[in-house]
Motif scaffolding. Structure first.
Motif, mmCIF file in Angstrom:
data_model
loop_
_atom_site.group_PDB
_atom_site.id
_atom_site.type_symbol
_atom_site.label_atom_id
_atom_site.label_comp_id
_atom_site.label_asym_id
_atom_site.label_seq_id
_atom_site.Cartn_x
_atom_site.Cartn_y
_atom_site.Cartn_z
ATOM 1 N N LEU A 30 0.829 -1.195 0.000
ATOM 2 C CA LEU A 30 0.000 0.000 0.000
ATOM 3 C C LEU A 30 0.871 1.257 0.000
ATOM 4 C CD1 LEU A 30 -2.732 1.440 0.241
ATOM 5 C CD2 LEU A 30 -2.605 1.106 2.713
ATOM 6 N N VAL A 31 1.901 1.281 0.852
ATOM 7 C CA VAL A 31 2.804 2.440 0.894
ATOM 8 C C VAL A 31 3.541 2.591 -0.419
ATOM 9 C CG1 VAL A 31 4.798 3.467 2.035
ATOM 10 C CG2 VAL A 31 3.070 2.281 3.391
ATOM 11 N N THR A 32 4.045 1.486 -0.960
ATOM 12 C CA THR A 32 4.748 1.527 -2.239
ATOM 13 C C THR A 32 3.852 2.103 -3.323
ATOM 14 O OG1 THR A 32 6.113 -0.383 -1.639
ATOM 15 C CG2 THR A 32 5.896 0.113 -3.985
ATOM 16 N N SER A 33 2.620 1.628 -3.388
ATOM 17 C CA SER A 33 1.677 2.103 -4.401
ATOM 18 C C SER A 33 1.352 3.577 -4.205
ATOM 19 C CB SER A 33 0.397 1.269 -4.342
ATOM 20 O OG SER A 33 0.676 -0.091 -4.588
ATOM 21 N N ARG A 34 1.150 3.975 -2.963
ATOM 22 C CA ARG A 34 0.814 5.375 -2.663
ATOM 23 C C ARG A 34 1.912 6.323 -3.118
ATOM 24 N NH1 ARG A 34 1.011 6.121 3.343
ATOM 25 N NH2 ARG A 34 3.190 6.625 2.909
ATOM 26 N N GLU A 35 3.156 5.965 -2.819
ATOM 27 C CA GLU A 35 4.260 6.858 -3.157
ATOM 28 C C GLU A 35 4.512 6.906 -4.664
ATOM 29 O OE1 GLU A 35 5.527 8.945 -1.143
ATOM 30 O OE2 GLU A 35 4.468 8.143 0.597
ATOM 31 N N LEU A 36 4.359 5.783 -5.340
ATOM 32 C CA LEU A 36 4.541 5.784 -6.791
ATOM 33 C C LEU A 36 3.437 6.584 -7.472
ATOM 34 C CD1 LEU A 36 5.615 2.072 -7.299
ATOM 35 C CD2 LEU A 36 7.061 4.095 -7.600
ATOM 36 N N ALA A 37 2.208 6.459 -6.960
ATOM 37 C CA ALA A 37 1.110 7.251 -7.512
ATOM 38 C C ALA A 37 1.337 8.736 -7.252
ATOM 39 C CB ALA A 37 -0.218 6.796 -6.910
ATOM 40 N N ARG A 38 1.845 9.052 -6.073
ATOM 41 C CA ARG A 38 2.138 10.452 -5.750
ATOM 42 C C ARG A 38 3.172 11.031 -6.712
ATOM 43 N NH1 ARG A 38 6.073 12.870 -3.416
ATOM 44 N NH2 ARG A 38 7.048 10.913 -2.740
ATOM 45 N N ALA A 55 -10.790 0.058 -1.975
ATOM 46 C CA ALA A 55 -10.675 0.962 -0.832
ATOM 47 C C ALA A 55 -9.263 1.535 -0.743
ATOM 48 C CB ALA A 55 -11.026 0.219 0.455
ATOM 49 N N ALA A 56 -8.260 0.696 -1.003
ATOM 50 C CA ALA A 56 -6.878 1.172 -0.983
ATOM 51 C C ALA A 56 -6.646 2.181 -2.092
ATOM 52 C CB ALA A 56 -5.923 -0.010 -1.135
ATOM 53 N N ALA A 57 -7.214 1.946 -3.265
ATOM 54 C CA ALA A 57 -7.043 2.863 -4.385
ATOM 55 C C ALA A 57 -7.631 4.234 -4.069
ATOM 56 C CB ALA A 57 -7.683 2.282 -5.643
ATOM 57 N N ARG A 58 -8.773 4.237 -3.395
ATOM 58 C CA ARG A 58 -9.373 5.523 -3.008
ATOM 59 C C ARG A 58 -8.477 6.248 -2.015
ATOM 60 N NH1 ARG A 58 -14.084 2.255 -3.163
ATOM 61 N NH2 ARG A 58 -13.990 1.875 -0.922
ATOM 62 N N GLU A 59 -7.851 5.504 -1.124
ATOM 63 C CA GLU A 59 -6.937 6.110 -0.157
ATOM 64 C C GLU A 59 -5.682 6.653 -0.843
ATOM 65 O OE1 GLU A 59 -3.962 4.566 3.410
ATOM 66 O OE2 GLU A 59 -5.824 3.478 3.028
#
Length: 297
Positions: A30-38, A55-59
């Protein structure tokens, strides 16, 4: 030495790049995905539970997509690959289970070896024709305690050991990276295979042993030694984005590699054995039914 105390704030822009992350709906994924999306990447969350993935994608926000993938089922892996038709810049083999009670995957493999290694072996092989940059496979310091028993990879004759099976699967991750890189280099491919480990990161991975003593020991370690998931994801992010040598292994730089900033780290003698890596690859082909002819070069 670490590279200037590198953090996720040092990620390059990833606009226009597609990254597939397995096990992306919690913990390190989740953290990896969040930072790459950022950083602007299009992140595909490859997850077993698509509702949790949504739900994770929305977050996470940014440009994301959720696709169903069960790494404990070769049928699911084949279907995921069959539906894929576009370039992938980076595949991050992140998903994993740790020290769980004995069990079998849908195809009869020991659960940890089947999910952590064979699932990612099959996924990488089937997606390789679409890959343009690199494969990042997440291993563990537990690989140092692992032993590859080529005659009993699925623990059919040995007394089952949750920690032993986990260590074998994480050693297999590194041997897979080593042999994949050898084959890519021999084929003249510009793709890179690299690996990373998070150190000791406090995530939900450690609470599925169903062993009260092990759960208590890990809960103490989480409080006294571990770094959080945000720091634990840094080696994976570094491995996914930095200019690294082929088959590089990235981990934390401090306190026995339990925590710290991402840097190149060493691996066990067994994890550096090219003959063992080739033998494991051959056995993995036989078990999954996916051979070298399936791989693009």
């Amino acid at each position: 030495m670490s590279k200037n105390n590198w953090t996720a704030q040092d990620l390059p822009r990833m606009d226009g790049r597609t990254v597939v992350v397995t096990g992306a709906n919690s913990g390190l994924g989740l953290v990896t995905s969040r930072e790459l999306a950022r950083a602007g990447a299009r992140v595909v969350l490859a997850v077993r539970d698509t509702e949790r993935g949504a739900a994770a994608a929305r977050e996470i926000g940014g440009v994301t997509e959720v696709r169903e993938l069960d790494l404990a089922d070769l049928g699911s892996i084949r279907e995921f690959a069959r539906r894929w038709s576009e370039p992938i810049d980076v595949l991050i083999n992140n998903a994993g289970i740790m020290m769980v009670p004995e069990g079998r995957t849908a195809d009869g493999f020991e659960r940890q070896f089947g999910t952590n290694h064979l699932g990612h072996f099959a996924l990488t092989a089937l997606l390789l024709p679409h890959l343009t940059d690199r494969v990042v496979t997440v291993s563990s310091q537990a690989h140092r305690r692992g032993h590859i028993d080529l005659a009993d990879l699925n623990w059919k004759t040995r007394p089952y050991s949750p920690s032993g099976a986990y260590g074998q699967s994480k050693l297999a991750n590194l041997l897979f990276t080593l042999e994949l890189q050898r084959r890519l280099t021999a084929a003249g491919s510009s793709l890179r295979a690299v690996a990373a480990h998070p150190g000791w990161a406090a995530t939900n991975l450690q609470n599925h042993t169903q062993n009260p003593i092990a759960d208590f020991a890990m809960s103490v370690g989480n409080k006294l030694i571990a770094q959080n998931a945000t720091a634990g994801a840094l080696p994976t992010l570094f491995a996914a984005t930095q200019d690294l040598p082929p088959a590089a292994y990235i981990g934390p730089d401090g306190f026995y590699e339990y925590r710290g900033y991402p840097t190149l780290v060493g691996r066990s003698h067994a994890a550096s054995n090219p003959e063992l890596a080739q033998q494991l690859w051959q056995q993995s082909e036989k078990l999954t039914g996916i051979t070298l002819s399936s791989l693009a070069t």
